[in-house]
Design an enzyme around this catalytic site. Structure first.
Site, short mmCIF file in Angstrom:
data_model
loop_
_atom_site.label_atom_id
_atom_site.label_comp_id
_atom_site.label_asym_id
_atom_site.label_seq_id
_atom_site.Cartn_x
_atom_site.Cartn_y
_atom_site.Cartn_z
N ASP A 1 14.29 9.33 -18.56
CA ASP A 1 12.96 8.78 -18.25
C ASP A 1 12.82 7.41 -18.89
O ASP A 1 13.54 7.07 -19.84
CB ASP A 1 11.83 9.72 -18.70
N GLU B 1 11.37 12.01 -22.98
CA GLU B 1 11.43 11.41 -24.33
C GLU B 1 10.29 10.44 -24.54
O GLU B 1 9.68 10.39 -25.60
CB GLU B 1 12.78 10.71 -24.53
N1 BES Z 1 15.05 4.76 -27.95
C1 BES Z 1 13.73 4.66 -28.49
C2 BES Z 1 13.70 4.75 -30.00
C3 BES Z 1 14.50 3.74 -30.77
C4 BES Z 1 14.75 2.47 -30.28
C5 BES Z 1 14.99 4.09 -32.01
C6 BES Z 1 15.50 1.56 -31.02
C7 BES Z 1 15.71 3.18 -32.76
C8 BES Z 1 15.97 1.92 -32.26
C9 BES Z 1 12.88 5.78 -27.89
O1 BES Z 1 13.05 5.88 -26.50
C10 BES Z 1 11.43 5.47 -28.11
O2 BES Z 1 10.94 4.52 -27.55
N2 BES Z 1 10.74 6.30 -28.89
C11 BES Z 1 9.33 6.17 -29.06
C12 BES Z 1 8.74 7.44 -29.56
C13 BES Z 1 8.38 8.44 -28.52
C14 BES Z 1 7.72 9.61 -29.18
C15 BES Z 1 7.52 7.89 -27.42
C16 BES Z 1 8.99 5.13 -30.08
O3 BES Z 1 9.76 4.90 -31.02
O4 BES Z 1 7.92 4.53 -29.93
MN MN Z 2 15.03 5.79 -25.97
MN MN Z 3 11.79 4.28 -25.54
#
Ligand code: BES
Ligand code: MN
Ligand code: MN
Length: 541
Positions: free
Chosen positions: A175, A240
């Site tokens: 996604d 995710e």
């Molecule tokens: N891949 C990211 C997280 C990420 C990016 C970790 C770069 C370390 C380095 C992930 O898809 C993301 O965007 N996570 C969200 C949290 C989620 C609960 C919506 C975030 O970190 O905002």
């Molecule tokens: Mn991600």
């Molecule tokens: Mn992300």
């Protein structure tokens, strides 16, 4: 915070084994010898791949790069170093021979607007899961399944049977974030294009491009050797970006099936271009929304202003009090559970070749700003923060309207560090907001999704294998970093599967994930595929 999950319905759409000829011989050529497998791979690869040899027919596939000329493929420094075994040489040759097709396939994946947050895209999200199922079937994995959840489907695959060898579970997400604001994209978000050696599209790096590296790394083994050197399980979810709301229950329900020695995730970033990295810590998240209500309808600000509370003035006052003048979060108890950085870790961070000016420049801001007493890397990797993510209310149209609005709203989120608990922080934030709000207004605070912070093992065998694989590809020692973002499922893997996670980020800090013009460098894509193929090799012992 999570929706309850009924027992998931597992739809195994392709029950027959993908390659009956798998595991039979250590083939050196890139096309399955067995007819059934060849036909299936041909179907998956598209209508141009009908022949008996991959090279000739695939080469005739029309260019599909948004009109751009075929990219010349850059290779990082160590990439072309001679691998020490015949098998890896065959794999390298396969990767080189097939790189143009890999890119075309990634483009197909990126064209599907699998935006999980928007109900209007639900059919696209499903189509993306189905595309993946078909693709995974085509590369020769023995079991490929689509699992229903109350939300978006989970794609699960396995290729087992290597007795005595370790089992790795690869996790990723198909996604993507919404593409808005559309007008800020140089080219449309779901029409991938290569410009200056970079693939531009929503999901290019987060996470379609990165998870696709593993898919191609697996394909390289299956199509050259006919088997994998270890056991692999693949879990690619479609939620995710909405907090993996149904995944924890699914993992708990499939705990035995998912058992593994380690989890591998490529969904983060490298420390800097050319510096392969293992991320050993991620921040957690507590996300809240607040509404402040004053009068029960909008009022004339001349007739009422000054005597009746204004929700926008009040919400601004609340937000202003969430930080003190040292840049610390003012919520009582907020820092209570924070595990402080050790002197050793601070020294390790300080020893990294961090380009602070480049970091600032990439942000476009005029100067840095944050908590006193901490360096930039400490602030983003190891300190908890609070940011207001959105604020709205009252009149925002053209011109001036003298109104005293009935309501004002704000969304804000806290990034959390190891030791902190998202639910506890959400409670502390809510209590503080209620306490400081003026009694003349009504405040409602609603929690959204959250995620636990994590620290992963640095000396697990899988981590060592990953550092070796990365170092071989980039010709440079991998560094250990932390990341400021969140991947909620990592804590679940540790809690439920009791397995360490290896965060093998293949993206770059300037990839603009979640923003317009998200990109993935071609060099990272191809090096990532190779790193994945090498990882299976390095994980054998
Ligand atoms: N891949 C990211 C997280 C990420 C990016 C970790 C770069 C370390 C380095 C992930 O898809 C993301 O965007 N996570 C969200 C949290 C989620 C609960 C919506 C975030 O970190 O905002
Ligand atoms: Mn991600
Ligand atoms: Mn992300």
């Amino acid at each position: 915070m999570c929706r309850p999950l009924p027992a998931s319905r597992c739809v195994t759409r392709w029950p027959e084994p993908a390659t009956r000829c798998a595991s039979r011989s250590r083939r050196r050529w890139p096309w399955p010898r067995c007819g059934a497998a060849r036909a299936r791979l041909a179907t998956c690869l598209g209508r141009w791949a009908r022949g008996t040899k991959a090279g000739s027919d695939l080469a005739r596939r029309p260019p599909d790069r948004g009109g751009a000329p075929a990219p010349s493929i850059p290779h990082p420094g160590g990439l072309l170093s001679t691998p020490d075994t015949d098998t890896l040489q065959a794999i390298d040759a396969y990767l080189n021979d097939n790189e143009a097709r890999f890119l075309d396939e990634l483009f197909e994946f990126l064209r599907i607007p699998s935006v999980s947050t928007d109900p209007e895209n639900a059919a696209d999200v499903r189509r993306c899961a189905e595309w993946l199922i078909e693709h995974l079937q085509g590369i020769g994995l023995s079991t490929v399944e689509l699992h229903e959840t109350p939300g978006h489907p989970i794609v699960y695959a396995e290729h087992l049977g290597k007795e005595g060898a370790p089992t790795l579970l690869v996790y990723g997400h198909y996604d993507v974030q919404p593409p808005d604001p559309l007008e800020l994209w140089t080219t449309p978000p779901f029409e991938p294009q290569v410009r200056e050696g970079k693939i531009f599209a929503r999901g290019a790096t987060d996470d379609k491009g990165q998870v696709f590296c593993h898919i191609k790394g697996l394909e390289a083994w299956l199509q050259t050797v006919g088997e994998l050197p270890i056991n692999v399980k693949l879990l690619i979810e479609g939620e995710e970006e909405v907090g993996s709301v149904n995944l924890d229950h699914w993992i708990a329900a499939h705990k035995e099936r998912l058992s593994c020695d380690a989890v591998v995730i490529s969904d983060s970033s490298m420390f800097a271009p050319g510096i392969p990295s293992i991320t050993y810590g991620l921040r957690g998240l507590a996300y809240l929304e607040m509404t402040v209500e004053g009068p029960d309808h909008d009022l004339h600000s001349g007739l009422f202003g000054g005597a009746i509370p204004n929700p926008i003035n009040e919400i601004a006052g609340i937000i202003a009090r969430l930080h003190d003048d040292k840049g610390q979060v003012a919520i009582p108890g907020f820092y209570d559970d924070v595990i402080a950085l050790s002197d050793e870790e601070r020294a390790d961070f300080a020893a990294l070749p961090f380009d602070e000016a480049g970091f600032l420049e990439e942000s476009g801001a005029a100067a840095l700003r944050g908590e006193s007493g901490y360096t930039t890397l400490e602030r983003i990797w190891a300190r908890p923060t609070l940011d207001c993510n959105g604020i709205w209310g009252g009149f925002t149209g053209v011109g001036a309207k003298t109104v005293l609005p009935a309501k004002a709203h704000a969304k804000f989120s806290c990034r959390l560090v190891p030791g902190q608990d998202p639910e506890r922080v959400a409670e502390q934030a809510e209590a503080f907001v209620r306490e400081i709000a003026h009694p003349s207004v009504r405040v409602t605070v609603t929690p959204h999704h959250g995620g636990k912070p994590v620290l992963t093992e640095r000396d697990a065998p899988a981590v060592q294998a990953a550092t070796r694989a990365l170092s071989r590809v980039w010709g440079k020692e991998a560094v250990f970093t932390r990341g400021g973002g969140s991947i909620p499922v990592v804590a679940t893997f540790s809690d439920i599967l009791k397995a360490p996670t290896v965060l093998m980020g293949l993206g770059l800090e300037d990839d603009r994930l979640h923003s317009p013009d998200e990109k993935f460098n071609l060099e990272n894509f191809y090096a990532g595929v190779r790193a994945s193929a090498y990882l299976w090799d390095e994980s054998q012992s």
